[in-house]
Motif scaffolding. Structure first.
Motif, short mmCIF file in Angstrom:
data_model
loop_
_atom_site.label_atom_id
_atom_site.label_comp_id
_atom_site.label_asym_id
_atom_site.label_seq_id
_atom_site.Cartn_x
_atom_site.Cartn_y
_atom_site.Cartn_z
N ASN A 127 90.93 -6.24 37.41
CA ASN A 127 90.08 -7.13 36.61
C ASN A 127 88.63 -6.94 37.05
OD1 ASN A 127 88.74 -9.20 35.33
ND2 ASN A 127 90.20 -10.79 35.88
N SER B 139 98.71 -12.63 33.89
CA SER B 139 97.25 -12.69 33.96
C SER B 139 96.79 -12.12 35.29
CB SER B 139 96.75 -14.13 33.80
OG SER B 139 97.27 -14.95 34.85
N LEU C 83 87.21 -4.99 30.30
CA LEU C 83 87.90 -6.09 30.97
C LEU C 83 88.73 -5.61 32.15
CD1 LEU C 83 89.20 -8.10 27.86
CD2 LEU C 83 87.00 -8.29 29.02
N ASN D 11 86.12 -13.67 34.92
CA ASN D 11 87.09 -14.63 34.39
C ASN D 11 88.51 -14.11 34.55
OD1 ASN D 11 85.05 -16.43 33.40
ND2 ASN D 11 84.76 -15.06 31.65
N PRO E 132 89.97 -12.79 38.66
CA PRO E 132 88.73 -12.01 38.73
C PRO E 132 88.65 -11.16 39.99
CG PRO E 132 88.26 -14.28 38.11
CD PRO E 132 89.70 -14.24 38.49
N GLU F 20 89.99 -12.06 27.81
CA GLU F 20 89.49 -13.03 28.78
C GLU F 20 89.97 -14.43 28.43
OE1 GLU F 20 85.44 -12.34 30.85
OE2 GLU F 20 85.19 -11.59 28.80
N THR G 215 86.02 -8.40 35.47
CA THR G 215 85.21 -9.49 34.91
C THR G 215 85.13 -10.64 35.90
OG1 THR G 215 87.02 -10.74 33.88
CG2 THR G 215 86.15 -8.85 32.66
N VAL H 204 91.84 -12.67 33.25
CA VAL H 204 92.16 -11.82 32.10
C VAL H 204 93.67 -11.86 31.87
CG1 VAL H 204 92.23 -9.45 31.22
CG2 VAL H 204 90.18 -10.30 32.37
#
Length: 496
Positions: free
Chosen positions: A329, A355, A302, A333, A358, A386, A331, A335
């Motif tokens: 990040n 958070s 992630l 999405n 992406p 995620e 990914t 995180v």
């Protein structure tokens, strides 16, 4: 070995051996680089791992009562920063029917820790207080010893034996015969007066002369390092209460103001930060923060985390009290992440619960609070998971998210502290909004030197551009003066 005994190995172990150089190196180190002895150890340990189904051991496949009695668990660190593996001998009784499950419990803890901390060595503590002849189980002791000498290479730093009863002297003479000359030097027989030569009082229970109030209980599985949540910005005292509240308020607004913060930061960047920015923008177009380039990076599913293993703080004499953790990040999405520590009274972490969008990077500033100093025993845990696109990123949404997210979907990564004692540390130190980059090996020095040469080359290019622009400006100024003088001359001639 593989051709003859492939059915006796777990294919996952074979695959790991082919990919994990560190694992191979540990086998070689433990067998003094003698290849034949190393192969023999790998063969024996692989067969043992398959026999005990080590790769599949979990809480669900072991009897619950084994965890509840608290005879074996991980807790605390010795003075060298190594994790302590406790064996409370008074909770162990000989029972042939339970022996296999107890051995699997040992394998479970060792494998659990090996995967969690990437094979960092352990210190074993045999707490023999309040024990007698009924607790002597040489077969079980031999199994624990074999785990370190035959199955988990380069995994043992020392064995601390606390208050061994005189009646067990004969038994431990037999144990010494199993250990071999290398491991015998790791045996440390101690009592209440000298155990603190190896373990500080903060990780010793009162009956061993320490001040550790830790009480084993199950469930949950003991992860004692991080059971105390980290306050958002460290402990709030009367003198800094106003400052802390402002920081907390700033954190709650941070998610919605990342782009604005980026524009403000760009105006204040120094030349090194500008170069780091240009390097990172080659990889991604949107950067909410200025990510500094670290020498080591942990590449998780992630998040990529820099530095990968250690945060470098200065001693009290050096006074360096800030470090930087960079999260990226990887990914598609959002995180969510949060940071916890073993010493929440010492540290401020900003942000500690937020958070990351992406494809973006985020800086976490870790700073020592007040007059505290970092120690080798201090640890940090970064947890990440995620989030759905529909989930919000505010404080209430994050709080609810962490209550509901399954443990199996949470990525965890641990960082330990390194304290630089020298008044002239061999590291590149950037104060305030930067962190220390260690230079511990030739490879690290080479990487750091290469990085500095790149910075120097880019600075030279920028300087050449500035000089060229300056020369062009001078030429244009001279042309402007010449044209103005010529126009003035023509006007004067016409009047005449």
């Amino acid at each position: 070995y593989f051709l003859d005994k492939s059915d006796k190995y777990d294919s996952r172990d074979v695959e790991r051996l082919q990919q994990d150089d560190k694992w191979v190196e540990n086998y070689l180190i433990w067998r003094h680089d003698v290849v034949d002895d190393t192969l023999k150890m790998i063969d024996e340990s692989f067969q043992w791992r398959k026999e005990y189904t080590v790769n599949d051991l979990s809480e669900s496949v072991l009897p619950k009562w084994l965890f509840e009695i608290g005879a074996l668990f991980l807790h605390g660190y010795d003075k060298e920063g190594y994790k302590l593996f406790w064996f409370k001998v008074k909770h162990h009784t000989r029972d042939p029917k339970q022996q296999l499950d107890k051995k699997k419990l040992v394998a479970f803890w060792l494998e659990h820790y090996a995967k969690r901390d990437h094979g960092k060595p352990l210190t074993v503590v045999f707490d023999m207080a309040e024990t007698g002849i009924s607790h002597i189980d040489l077969d079980f002791v031999r199994f624990i010893v074999n785990c370190f000498t035959d199955y988990y290479p380069n995994f043992l730093t020392k064995i601390v034996i606390f208050e061994m009863p005189w009646i067990m002297n004969a038994a431990f003479k037999i144990v010494k015969g199993w250990l071999g000359p290398d491991a015998i030097s790791m045996l440390k027989f101690t009592n209440k007066n000298d155990v603190q030569e190896y373990i500080s009082g903060e990780y010793l229970p009162p009956h061993m002369g320490g001040t550790d109030s830790f009480k084993y209980s199950y469930p949950p599985l003991v992860d004692d390092d991080f059971q105390t949540p980290l306050c958002e910005n460290g402990p709030i005292t009367s003198e800094d209460e106003h400052e802390s509240k402002e920081e907390i308020d700033a954190d709650t607004k941070e998610a919605g103001e990342l782009n604005e913060a980026q524009n403000l930061n760009q105006k204040k960047m120094n030349s090194i930060e500008q170069i780091s920015k240009s390097e990172e923008t080659d990889k991604t177009e949107v950067k909410p923060k200025i990510a500094k380039k670290a020498l080591t990076t942990f590449k998780g599913p992630l998040l990529h985390i820099s530095p990968a293993e250690e945060l470098y703080f200065g001693s009290k004499e050096i006074g360096e009290k800030k470090c930087l953790i960079v999260l990226t990040n990887v990914t598609k999405n959002v995180v969510a992440f949060k940071v916890r520590t073993t010493a929440p009274e010492k540290y401020r972490v900003k942000p500690s619960n937020s958070s990351c969008e992406p494809g973006t990077s985020l800086d976490i500033i870790v700073s020592l609070h007040g007059g505290f100093a970092a120690s080798l025993q201090d640890r940090f845990l970064i947890m990440a998971a995620e989030m759905d696109q529909s989930s919000g990123a505010g404080v209430p949404e994050l709080t609810q998210f962490w209550k509901e997210v399954p443990r199996t979907k949470v990525m965890e990564h641990r960082l330990r502290c390194h304290v630089i004692e020298s008044s002239k540390p061999s590291s590149l130190t950037l104060k305030d909004n930067a962190f220390n980059i260690p230079a511990k090996t030739n490879e690290d020095l080479h990487i750091q030197l290469t990085h500095l040469l790149q910075i120097n080359r880019r600075l030279e290019e920028q300087m050449n551009h500035c000089l060229w622009f300056q020369q062009l400006s001078v030429v244009l100024s001279l042309l402007s003066v010449t044209v103005a003088a010529f126009c003035f001359y023509l006007a004067y001639a016409q009047r005449s």
